[in-house]
Design an enzyme around this catalytic site. Structure first.
Site, PDB file in Angstrom:
ATOM      1  N   LYS A   1      -3.722  -5.521  -8.896  1.00 29.82           N
ATOM      2  CA  LYS A   1      -4.182  -5.323  -7.516  1.00 29.82           C
ATOM      3  C   LYS A   1      -5.701  -5.424  -7.434  1.00 29.82           C
ATOM      4  CE  LYS A   1      -0.186  -2.503  -6.264  1.00 29.82           C
ATOM      5  NZ  LYS A   1       0.396  -1.172  -6.176  1.00 29.82           N
TER       6      LYS A   1
ATOM      7  N   GLN B   1      -1.446   4.892  -6.220  1.00 26.38           N
ATOM      8  CA  GLN B   1      -0.353   4.271  -6.987  1.00 26.38           C
ATOM      9  C   GLN B   1       0.744   5.293  -7.298  1.00 26.38           C
ATOM     10  OE1 GLN B   1      -0.064   0.954  -7.851  1.00 26.38           O
ATOM     11  NE2 GLN B   1       1.946   1.469  -8.649  1.00 26.38           N
TER      12      GLN B   1
ATOM     13  N   ASP C   1      -0.484   0.540   2.232  1.00 28.44           N
ATOM     14  CA  ASP C   1       0.882   0.510   1.699  1.00 28.44           C
ATOM     15  C   ASP C   1       1.913   0.633   2.822  1.00 28.44           C
ATOM     16  OD1 ASP C   1       1.339  -0.076  -0.929  1.00 28.44           O
ATOM     17  OD2 ASP C   1       1.095   1.973  -1.674  1.00 28.44           O
TER      18      ASP C   1
END
Length: 299
Positions: free
Chosen positions: A53, A97, A120
């Site tokens: 990422k 995460q 997200d």
């Protein structure tokens, strides 16, 4: 002939569009989109995801920040970092995460991220906006957003008259995927572990999306001839042909037997997977444009 959907190629075109949009923002507003990724603990898979990422964010021309915290980090410390990133005007996207170490309350952390920075797409505000049809101010969860682009490639933007089945009802994928299909005018069914006859539901689906985490569960006799099959599963299974103790990745769809029946099918790997990171980049650039009061690009 069945179309094998190339997620890598589609993801590359999204990333190219994101990079162009990021450069335009820097030119017009004098700043780059900013993405902050937070990782807690030592999970090797999570570290691999975070590295990819961060790499992609740099490739897109973003300001990329990574915070790596030790396994024993307290809830208070993590929440304080999120609050700091929420307040930072140079950060447009905040990503924590998952999974977090077991002693941490991940739901509380996710809900503490500002909805306009929740790249997200997991905050209840963003989930609610998607459910009520607000595509203009919310952020959509990355994997369903990416899967939807693959569906549109094959079926177009208007899915009127088509039946869609999403197998899996998770907040992370199943529910938002169903909402996206519904917004495109498909007739949508959500199948799950308590559904009475999943194969029968599947045989009626023009668009079949599998996201249950059960290796090769969907068989050829589940697939309506000519259907578009999107496989979101990632399962590691033994591969003795590769050597002792070796494994390989498979999806939730038995690809080899379903491909000849389907009209189009996404493989694992190389289908939905690459789209997830591409849509994370897209969400970050969308958030950055909105922060500057500019109309956000569409992907």
């Amino acid at each position: 002939m069945t179309t094998v959907i190339d997620g890598k190629q589609t993801a590359a075109s999204v990333v190219e569009a994101v990079t162009t949009a990021a450069a335009a923002l820097e030119r017009d507003a004098g700043r780059r989109p900013g993405l902050a990724v937070v990782i807690v603990g030592n999970d090797p898979a999570s570290h691999a995801y975070v590295s990819s990422k961060s790499r992609m964010a740099k490739q897109c021309g973003f300001k990329s920040v990574q915070h790596t915290l030790p396994e024993e980090t307290s809830q208070e410390t993590l929440m304080a970092l999120v609050a700091e990133l929420n307040a930072d005007p140079e950060i447009d996207g905040v990503l924590v995460q998952l999974p977090l170490p077991k002693h941490l309350d991940s739901e509380a952390v996710i809900q503490s991220i500002r909805p306009d920075k929740d790249v997200d797409g997991l905050h209840v505000v963003n989930a609610g906006k998607l459910a009520t049809g607000d595509a203009e101010t919310g952020l959509v969860s990355c994997t369903p957003a990416g899967a939807m682009i693959l569906v549109r490639q094959i079926r177009g933007r208007d899915l009127s008259g088509l039946n869609a089945l999403v197998i899996g009802r998770s907040n992370l994928f199943g529910k938002p995927m169903a909402q996206l299909l519904l917004a495109a005018n498909a007739t949508v069914t959500i199948g799950h572990s308590r559904s009475r006859d999943l194969p029968a539901l599947a045989r009626n689906a023009d668009i079949l999306v599998a996201a249950v985490g059960r290796a090769e569960m969907v068989k050829a006799d589940w697939v309506k001839p000519g259907a578009t099959v999107i496989d979101v599963g990632i399962n590691r299974v033994p591969a003795p042909d590769k050597g002792e103790g070796k494994t390989r990745l498979v999806g939730d769809v038995a690809f080899a037997e379903c491909a000849p029946v389907a009209g189009a099918i996404s493989p694992v790997p190389g289908g939905v997977g690459p789209m997830t990171i591409a849509m994370l980049m897209a969400n970050t650039v969308i958030a950055a444009y909105r922060a500057e009061g500019k109309p956000a690009p569409k992907f």
